[in-house]
Design a protein around this motif. Sequence first.
Motif, PDB file in Angstrom:
ATOM      1  N   ALA A  23      -7.014  33.538 119.412  1.00 41.92           N
ATOM      2  CA  ALA A  23      -8.321  32.558 120.013  1.00 41.92           C
ATOM      3  C   ALA A  23      -8.733  31.950 119.139  1.00 41.92           C
ATOM      4  O   ALA A  23      -9.467  30.660 119.247  1.00 41.92           O
ATOM      5  CB  ALA A  23      -8.821  33.988 120.261  1.00 41.92           C
ATOM      6  N   SER A  24      -8.908  32.398 117.663  1.00 42.00           N
ATOM      7  CA  SER A  24      -9.614  31.330 116.991  1.00 42.00           C
ATOM      8  C   SER A  24      -9.085  30.484 116.839  1.00 42.00           C
ATOM      9  O   SER A  24      -9.749  29.165 116.884  1.00 42.00           O
ATOM     10  CB  SER A  24      -9.184  31.939 115.438  1.00 42.00           C
ATOM     11  N   LEU A  25      -7.566  29.532 116.296  1.00 35.66           N
ATOM     12  CA  LEU A  25      -7.198  28.581 116.652  1.00 35.66           C
ATOM     13  C   LEU A  25      -7.299  27.889 118.097  1.00 35.66           C
ATOM     14  O   LEU A  25      -7.720  26.361 117.307  1.00 35.66           O
ATOM     15  CB  LEU A  25      -5.644  28.843 116.286  1.00 35.66           C
ATOM     16  N   HIS A  26      -7.703  28.751 119.004  1.00 36.76           N
ATOM     17  CA  HIS A  26      -7.465  27.549 120.203  1.00 36.76           C
ATOM     18  C   HIS A  26      -9.212  27.226 120.155  1.00 36.76           C
ATOM     19  O   HIS A  26      -9.227  26.010 120.570  1.00 36.76           O
ATOM     20  CB  HIS A  26      -7.508  28.952 121.348  1.00 36.76           C
ATOM     21  N   TYR A  27     -10.286  27.855 119.656  1.00 35.79           N
ATOM     22  CA  TYR A  27     -11.025  26.917 119.390  1.00 35.79           C
ATOM     23  C   TYR A  27     -11.602  26.553 118.899  1.00 35.79           C
ATOM     24  O   TYR A  27     -12.656  25.046 118.755  1.00 35.79           O
ATOM     25  CB  TYR A  27     -12.403  28.510 119.308  1.00 35.79           C
ATOM     26  N   LEU A  28     -10.644  26.309 116.909  1.00 34.34           N
ATOM     27  CA  LEU A  28     -11.028  25.468 116.264  1.00 34.34           C
ATOM     28  C   LEU A  28     -10.691  23.738 116.851  1.00 34.34           C
ATOM     29  O   LEU A  28     -11.300  22.999 116.745  1.00 34.34           O
ATOM     30  CB  LEU A  28      -9.785  26.058 115.112  1.00 34.34           C
ATOM     31  N   ALA A  29      -9.297  24.253 117.813  1.00 39.46           N
ATOM     32  CA  ALA A  29      -9.259  23.301 118.674  1.00 39.46           C
ATOM     33  C   ALA A  29      -9.813  21.966 119.466  1.00 39.46           C
ATOM     34  O   ALA A  29     -10.049  21.236 119.255  1.00 39.46           O
ATOM     35  CB  ALA A  29      -7.479  24.130 119.415  1.00 39.46           C
ATOM     36  N   ARG A  30     -10.729  23.468 120.152  1.00 47.96           N
ATOM     37  CA  ARG A  30     -11.711  22.819 121.129  1.00 47.96           C
ATOM     38  C   ARG A  30     -12.560  21.616 119.660  1.00 47.96           C
ATOM     39  O   ARG A  30     -12.828  20.659 120.472  1.00 47.96           O
ATOM     40  CB  ARG A  30     -12.448  23.430 121.485  1.00 47.96           C
ATOM     41  N   ALA A  76     -14.263  17.772 118.961  1.00 43.43           N
ATOM     42  CA  ALA A  76     -14.933  16.781 119.936  1.00 43.43           C
ATOM     43  C   ALA A  76     -15.912  16.275 118.431  1.00 43.43           C
ATOM     44  O   ALA A  76     -16.508  16.048 118.125  1.00 43.43           O
ATOM     45  CB  ALA A  76     -16.021  18.288 119.742  1.00 43.43           C
ATOM     46  N   GLY A  77     -14.819  16.251 117.430  1.00 44.44           N
ATOM     47  CA  GLY A  77     -14.744  16.001 116.034  1.00 44.44           C
ATOM     48  C   GLY A  77     -16.130  16.476 114.994  1.00 44.44           C
ATOM     49  O   GLY A  77     -17.218  15.583 114.799  1.00 44.44           O
ATOM     50  N   ASP A  78     -16.482  17.251 115.316  1.00 41.64           N
ATOM     51  CA  ASP A  78     -17.716  18.248 114.635  1.00 41.64           C
ATOM     52  C   ASP A  78     -17.103  19.293 113.118  1.00 41.64           C
ATOM     53  O   ASP A  78     -17.204  19.966 113.298  1.00 41.64           O
ATOM     54  CB  ASP A  78     -18.392  18.833 115.623  1.00 41.64           C
ATOM     55  N   LEU A  79     -16.888  18.173 111.854  1.00 38.09           N
ATOM     56  CA  LEU A  79     -16.939  18.914 111.278  1.00 38.09           C
ATOM     57  C   LEU A  79     -17.452  19.556 110.436  1.00 38.09           C
ATOM     58  O   LEU A  79     -16.777  20.491 109.788  1.00 38.09           O
ATOM     59  CB  LEU A  79     -15.853  17.785 110.279  1.00 38.09           C
ATOM     60  N   THR A  80     -18.597  18.844 111.002  1.00 35.55           N
ATOM     61  CA  THR A  80     -19.814  19.951 110.002  1.00 35.55           C
ATOM     62  C   THR A  80     -20.168  21.074 110.687  1.00 35.55           C
ATOM     63  O   THR A  80     -20.318  22.242 109.687  1.00 35.55           O
ATOM     64  CB  THR A  80     -21.207  18.648 110.076  1.00 35.55           C
ATOM     65  N   SER A  81     -20.086  21.309 111.940  1.00 32.06           N
ATOM     66  CA  SER A  81     -19.926  22.674 112.210  1.00 32.06           C
ATOM     67  C   SER A  81     -19.051  23.338 112.140  1.00 32.06           C
ATOM     68  O   SER A  81     -19.052  24.768 111.230  1.00 32.06           O
ATOM     69  CB  SER A  81     -20.236  22.886 113.991  1.00 32.06           C
ATOM     70  N   GLU A 123      -5.238  15.241 110.081  1.00 33.00           N
ATOM     71  CA  GLU A 123      -4.994  15.859 108.796  1.00 33.00           C
ATOM     72  C   GLU A 123      -5.887  17.042 108.183  1.00 33.00           C
ATOM     73  O   GLU A 123      -5.303  17.865 107.781  1.00 33.00           O
ATOM     74  CB  GLU A 123      -4.435  15.171 107.793  1.00 33.00           C
ATOM     75  N   ALA A 124      -7.015  16.613 108.851  1.00 34.08           N
ATOM     76  CA  ALA A 124      -8.258  17.812 108.775  1.00 34.08           C
ATOM     77  C   ALA A 124      -8.039  19.086 109.152  1.00 34.08           C
ATOM     78  O   ALA A 124      -7.882  20.679 108.952  1.00 34.08           O
ATOM     79  CB  ALA A 124      -9.963  17.396 108.725  1.00 34.08           C
ATOM     80  N   ARG A 125      -6.913  19.252 110.588  1.00 38.95           N
ATOM     81  CA  ARG A 125      -7.176  20.274 111.180  1.00 38.95           C
ATOM     82  C   ARG A 125      -5.810  21.575 110.050  1.00 38.95           C
ATOM     83  O   ARG A 125      -6.165  22.653 110.825  1.00 38.95           O
ATOM     84  CB  ARG A 125      -6.098  19.935 112.216  1.00 38.95           C
ATOM     85  N   ILE A 126      -5.319  20.963 109.560  1.00 43.88           N
ATOM     86  CA  ILE A 126      -3.955  21.164 108.385  1.00 43.88           C
ATOM     87  C   ILE A 126      -4.958  22.143 107.323  1.00 43.88           C
ATOM     88  O   ILE A 126      -4.576  23.932 108.106  1.00 43.88           O
ATOM     89  CB  ILE A 126      -3.310  20.786 107.726  1.00 43.88           C
ATOM     90  N   PRO A 127      -5.911  21.929 106.582  1.00 45.10           N
ATOM     91  CA  PRO A 127      -6.608  23.174 105.456  1.00 45.10           C
ATOM     92  C   PRO A 127      -7.295  23.999 106.376  1.00 45.10           C
ATOM     93  O   PRO A 127      -7.449  24.471 106.508  1.00 45.10           O
ATOM     94  CB  PRO A 127      -6.723  22.091 104.699  1.00 45.10           C
ATOM     95  N   LEU A 128      -7.502  23.609 107.807  1.00 47.78           N
ATOM     96  CA  LEU A 128      -8.642  23.883 108.876  1.00 47.78           C
ATOM     97  C   LEU A 128      -8.044  25.581 109.150  1.00 47.78           C
ATOM     98  O   LEU A 128      -8.372  26.208 109.262  1.00 47.78           O
ATOM     99  CB  LEU A 128      -9.233  23.557 110.245  1.00 47.78           C
ATOM    100  N   ALA A 129      -6.838  25.428 109.972  1.00 45.54           N
ATOM    101  CA  ALA A 129      -6.061  26.459 110.021  1.00 45.54           C
ATOM    102  C   ALA A 129      -5.706  26.467 109.868  1.00 45.54           C
ATOM    103  O   ALA A 129      -5.488  28.145 109.335  1.00 45.54           O
ATOM    104  CB  ALA A 129      -5.004  25.009 110.701  1.00 45.54           C
ATOM    105  N   ASN A 130      -5.067  26.898 107.904  1.00 44.24           N
ATOM    106  CA  ASN A 130      -4.907  27.933 107.054  1.00 44.24           C
ATOM    107  C   ASN A 130      -5.514  29.029 106.603  1.00 44.24           C
ATOM    108  O   ASN A 130      -5.508  29.971 107.190  1.00 44.24           O
ATOM    109  CB  ASN A 130      -4.451  27.027 106.077  1.00 44.24           C
ATOM    110  N   ILE A 131      -6.894  28.169 106.779  1.00 38.79           N
ATOM    111  CA  ILE A 131      -7.855  28.655 106.239  1.00 38.79           C
ATOM    112  C   ILE A 131      -8.726  29.431 107.431  1.00 38.79           C
ATOM    113  O   ILE A 131      -8.969  31.151 107.343  1.00 38.79           O
ATOM    114  CB  ILE A 131      -9.007  28.120 105.749  1.00 38.79           C
ATOM    115  N   VAL A 132      -8.389  29.275 109.293  1.00 41.22           N
ATOM    116  CA  VAL A 132      -9.100  30.238 109.742  1.00 41.22           C
ATOM    117  C   VAL A 132      -7.559  31.271 109.821  1.00 41.22           C
ATOM    118  O   VAL A 132      -8.005  32.132 110.120  1.00 41.22           O
ATOM    119  CB  VAL A 132      -8.864  29.638 110.827  1.00 41.22           C
ATOM    120  N   ILE A 133      -6.867  31.483 110.142  1.00 45.53           N
ATOM    121  CA  ILE A 133      -5.678  32.173 110.139  1.00 45.53           C
ATOM    122  C   ILE A 133      -5.974  33.375 109.107  1.00 45.53           C
ATOM    123  O   ILE A 133      -5.764  34.362 108.917  1.00 45.53           O
ATOM    124  CB  ILE A 133      -3.480  31.707 109.349  1.00 45.53           C
TER     125      ILE A 133
END
Length: 421
Positions: free
Chosen positions: A258-265, A269-274, A312-322
Amino acid sequence: MNQPLAYRMRPTTIHDVIGQEHLVGDGKIIRRMVDAKHLQSMILYGPPGVGKTSIARAIAGSTGTAFRMLNAVMNNKKDMEIVVAEAKMSRKLILILDEVHRLDKAKQDYLLPFLENGLITLIGATTSNPYHAINSAIRSRCQIFELHSLDPEDIEIGLKRAITVEEERLENGKIIVEDTALSHFSIACNGDIRSAYNALELAMLSTPINEQAEIIITLPIAEECLQKKSFSHDKDGDSHYDVLSAFQKSIRGSDVDASLHYLARLIEAGDLTSIARRLLVIAYEDIGLANLQAGPRALAAIEVAERIGFPEARIPLANIVIELCLSPKSNSAYKAINEALSDIRKGSLGDIPSHIRDAHYRGAEELGRGIGYLYPHDYPNGWVKQQYLPDRLKSKHYYEPKETNKTEQLFASIYKKLKNN
């Protein structure tokens, strides 16, 4: 007959409404109002294309009540005066007001008396949360009903109806929408049936009729006509905050998928700040003392994401979310500071004990400042028992350790030992 397909497919009675069974199904609140022919002013709130104005028109059609449609932005006070004059002649009228959250004070003040005396029944439509966006004077006079995005099954029902209607216009022609294309229209519109109708109409109008008088719509045609292959949302809209909330609660609940699903959303939206802000909050609010490296590691992942940018930012973000999902959790520090702040805001302060007040000025000793202070570094283990809290709070305990993880078990044992000495 040049009206768009989405307009022509609007229901004329409440029985024709697609979806929103929680409001228009048998025994549900709007159906009960319609069946009793006893309407109250209401605000229909939900995402675009889910049938807000369609339901409003269906209510009018089912009750046989005259209605007028206005837009809170486009139409002025004079237009509303005309509606009121008509209502006075017919003694009852439904005003369907789109973008009701944009109603300015002058228009609002003009309408309020007529809502009060029942001359006009207002059905407002808005995509904005009415509790955030609509003035309380209007909101308090209306029932608020939330509409939901339509399920693909509901949208498929609407599309099949539309195909039948369009085939009748072709006389001897036939419209064949392949199952994969119909499924794409139903799913990729993200619950927005108006988008699905518009895409279907474009597909029908732009696809040549073959020798057998058939219009055949394939999956590639459907994909061309519905340029929505991924979810997106307005990062300034209400739904964005719902996604952020779901994101944090999913990590707090240790649900990786679920966390990765909402991260993908949020990425779409392109909102790295949030994303960055919420990850740092999670690391300290929800992980906290259970994993002291969560905060620095979250910050490091965010800094990498900001440096390399999307995609590419999706990769470190996915790592830390997991990592945050599967980390032990503790909100003890969060709860402790909240309780301390609560005391301060209620006025539970008390005088700072004299022995720990500032003594670095001339005359401090005469005021008793610093006298009796015990310097912890002068004692074995760097600790000595003395009072630090004000007298009125000296027995207060803000920190309640969570002993479900190894890190805080150690903190808990030290904390209890110091408190009990």
